[in-house]
Design a protein around this motif. Structure first.
Motif, mmCIF file in Angstrom:
data_model
loop_
_atom_site.group_PDB
_atom_site.id
_atom_site.type_symbol
_atom_site.label_atom_id
_atom_site.label_comp_id
_atom_site.label_asym_id
_atom_site.label_seq_id
_atom_site.Cartn_x
_atom_site.Cartn_y
_atom_site.Cartn_z
ATOM 1 N N THR A 36 122.485 -1.643 47.668
ATOM 2 C CA THR A 36 121.949 -0.313 47.393
ATOM 3 C C THR A 36 120.438 -0.428 47.224
ATOM 4 O OG1 THR A 36 121.958 -0.409 44.981
ATOM 5 C CG2 THR A 36 124.044 0.125 46.058
ATOM 6 N N ARG A 37 119.800 0.718 47.081
ATOM 7 C CA ARG A 37 118.349 0.705 46.846
ATOM 8 C C ARG A 37 118.018 -0.087 45.591
ATOM 9 N NH1 ARG A 37 114.733 4.247 50.186
ATOM 10 N NH2 ARG A 37 115.247 3.001 52.009
ATOM 11 N N ARG A 38 118.942 -0.118 44.628
ATOM 12 C CA ARG A 38 118.713 -0.828 43.361
ATOM 13 C C ARG A 38 119.029 -2.313 43.508
ATOM 14 N NH1 ARG A 38 121.461 3.722 42.101
ATOM 15 N NH2 ARG A 38 123.414 2.560 42.223
ATOM 16 N N ARG B 35 115.654 -1.856 57.979
ATOM 17 C CA ARG B 35 115.673 -1.420 56.587
ATOM 18 C C ARG B 35 114.401 -1.805 55.841
ATOM 19 N NH1 ARG B 35 120.514 -4.001 53.978
ATOM 20 N NH2 ARG B 35 119.230 -5.854 54.161
ATOM 21 N N ASP B 36 113.922 -3.049 56.079
ATOM 22 C CA ASP B 36 112.754 -3.517 55.340
ATOM 23 C C ASP B 36 111.491 -2.807 55.816
ATOM 24 O OD1 ASP B 36 113.939 -6.950 55.150
ATOM 25 O OD2 ASP B 36 114.103 -5.294 53.715
ATOM 26 N N ARG B 37 110.427 -2.978 55.046
ATOM 27 C CA ARG B 37 109.187 -2.272 55.383
ATOM 28 C C ARG B 37 108.411 -2.993 56.477
ATOM 29 N NH1 ARG B 37 106.723 -3.794 49.619
ATOM 30 N NH2 ARG B 37 108.794 -3.045 49.137
ATOM 31 N N GLU B 119 117.239 2.780 56.982
ATOM 32 C CA GLU B 119 118.544 2.122 56.989
ATOM 33 C C GLU B 119 119.648 3.114 57.326
ATOM 34 O OE1 GLU B 119 119.914 0.739 53.156
ATOM 35 O OE2 GLU B 119 118.694 2.215 52.100
ATOM 36 N N VAL B 121 123.174 4.474 56.290
ATOM 37 C CA VAL B 121 123.944 4.485 55.041
ATOM 38 C C VAL B 121 125.396 4.889 55.249
ATOM 39 C CG1 VAL B 121 121.948 4.847 53.565
ATOM 40 C CG2 VAL B 121 123.160 6.820 54.469
ATOM 41 N N ARG B 135 118.606 6.826 56.376
ATOM 42 C CA ARG B 135 117.754 7.109 55.218
ATOM 43 C C ARG B 135 116.431 6.432 55.476
ATOM 44 N NH1 ARG B 135 121.066 6.798 50.092
ATOM 45 N NH2 ARG B 135 121.574 8.825 50.965
#
Lengths: 69, 393
Positions: A36-38, B35-37, B119, B121, B135
């Motif tokens: 998750t984002r966390r 997903r990563d920057r 990413e 989801v 997202r």
């Protein structure tokens, strides 16, 4: 389809130690671990307490705790 | 709702090449999400590649994404006996923070759209296509995709969403930890592979030079064979013993899957490629070239299927078959070899190293090393015979 677990002990992630590498995810037979984002989290109600995720973590970020904690 | 012919989840070597090939083969809207920057960072890899495989995709000569050219392979037995294998054009240690963007640039030149910080989801099947919820930095957006390529690594979700089993057995997971270490002495033209249950049970330790005096120093262990230490603890002990005065400037950890290709890499409108499909070489743990080769096949098959108007599992099965013919079947053999090597104890490996050192350097090929191993372990004979027929390297 996840169903409520009857496990007495379940796995949890220490988010301070965890590097979110995701190694534990495919090791989990009921697929209870999610990114998750966390960070990485174990879905408590899905975990069966099999402990397959614990030892392989390269940094020891997973541990078993009592399910009713 | 925005639509893509091909949506690729994951901007690593598999995903970038898949995007490149799908766009080059004429797929009209190819979207690659990472997903990563950043594409290529953070680096979760030892960054070693074989020369031959690499050159099928990019030319390393003078390339800014090469950290070091490698011309020697040095095996260390548990007692530190050194065995040098004869040099050839062995390979390279990459700077993946530059390598992946070079692949992504090719994909973009071919016409692919690339989004970082984005990413997937959720994914669900609707009207013969996939509805994928993305997202990103600007919020959520739902896309329709005719084909989704899951190049999302060891932590893959695309396979799960498509009903494919991508779970890994404990005995097939190498728990790895790696430091970038400076101010150490080693041959900067060599990669070192250090074997032995006392060093790295179920795996091996490696030194992959990044430059003169600085290297990726890491190891992989199978937890089932551990004495209770985790990978990082094994690595700390290894460093204290071999490079006590080294300067640690980076740490990365992760899982390397040492099993064979997942049974089903294909579903309706879905293909899995690279680590997500367990396509790492079971013997060496190397996955970059395999990921690129699978990405190329997946990209081409995606474009073909979209053009033919048939993205069903039956239509895409040709991707799986082509992968198995190319490398997947060989992995079955390498897997057996790996399992056999894992049974060697420290004493056997030390004796093997001593024997090989008796062979003059110029005659010391992998073939002769295997012959020495056979002399000590006749039970390896059937396996070795298959290996020489199929050609290991």
């Amino acid at each position: 389809m996840p169903h409520p677990t009857t496990a007495r002990r379940i796995a949890i992630v220490d988010s301070v130690v965890c590097d979110a590498c995701g190694l534990c995810m495919p090791l989990c037979p009921p697929e209870a671990i999610h990114m998750t984002r966390r960070g990485l989290e174990v879905e408590a109600e899905t975990c069966t307490g099999c402990e397959k995720c614990i030892a392989p973590c390269p940094v020891g970020a997973l541990e078993m705790v009592d399910a009713d904690r | 709702m925005p639509t893509a012919d091909v949506l690729i989840v994951g901007g690593g070597p598999a995903g970038c090449v898949a995007a490149w090939e799908a766009a080059a083969a004429g797929a009209s809207h190819v979207l690659l999400i990472e997903r990563d920057r950043a594409i290529g960072a953070p680096v979760r890899c030892a960054e070693g590649v074989g020369s031959e495989g690499l050159r099928e995709f990019l030319n390393p000569d003078g390339a800014p994404w090469v950290a070091r050219k490698i011309t020697k392979v040095i095996f260390w037995a548990p007692d530190d006996t050194e065995v040098v294998l004869r040099s050839r054009d062995v390979g390279y240690v990459l700077d993946r923070t530059r390598f992946e963007p070079a692949l992504a640039d090719r994909a973009a030149q071919a016409g692919a759209e690339i989004r970082i910080g984005t990413e997937a989801v959720r994914m669900e099947r609707a009207n013969g296509a996939w509805r994928v919820e993305l997202r990103g930095p600007k919020g959520d957006e739902t896309w329709t995709a005719k084909v989704v390529i899951g190049a999302d690594g060891v932590e893959t979700m695309v396979g799960r969403w498509a009903g494919l089993d991508t779970r890994v057995a404990s005995r097939n997971m190498e728990s790895c930890a790696q430091y970038v270490v400076g101010n150490i002495e080693f041959d900067p033209d060599a990669i070192y592979l250090h074997f032995g249950p006392s060093v790295a049970p179920g795996g091996y330790a490696w030194i992959f030079p990044k430059g003169v005096g600085v290297a990726n120093v890491g190891l992989g262990v199978v937890a089932l064979r551990s004495d209770g230490r985790n990978a990082r603890q094994y690595l700390d002990d290894y460093l204290a013993k071999h490079f006590p005065h080294g300067t640690v400037t980076g740490l990365t950890v992760g899982g390397v899957i040492s099993g064979v290709t997942v049974k089903h890499t294909v579903a309706d409108g879905v293909m899995l490629a690279g680590d997500a499909a367990h396509m790492i070489n079971p013997l060496s743990g190397g996955g970059i070239v395999n990921a690129m080769k699978a990405g190329r096949l997946a990209g081409r098959h995606a474009a073909r299927a979209v053009r033919a108007g048939d993205t069903s599992a039956a239509s895409l099965q040709a991707y799986h078959d082509e992968w198995m013919d190319l490398l997947g079947s060989s992995h079955l053999l390498y897997y057996k070899l790996k399992e056999t090597i894992n049974k060697f104890d420290d004493d056997f490996l030390n004796r093997l190293a001593a024997t090989v050192r008796g062979i003059p350097l110029e005659k010391r090929t992998l073939g002769r090393v295997m012959a020495s191993a056979l002399a000590h372990h006749p039970s390896l004979l059937p396996l070795a015979a298959k290996l020489f027929v199929q050609e290991l390297l």
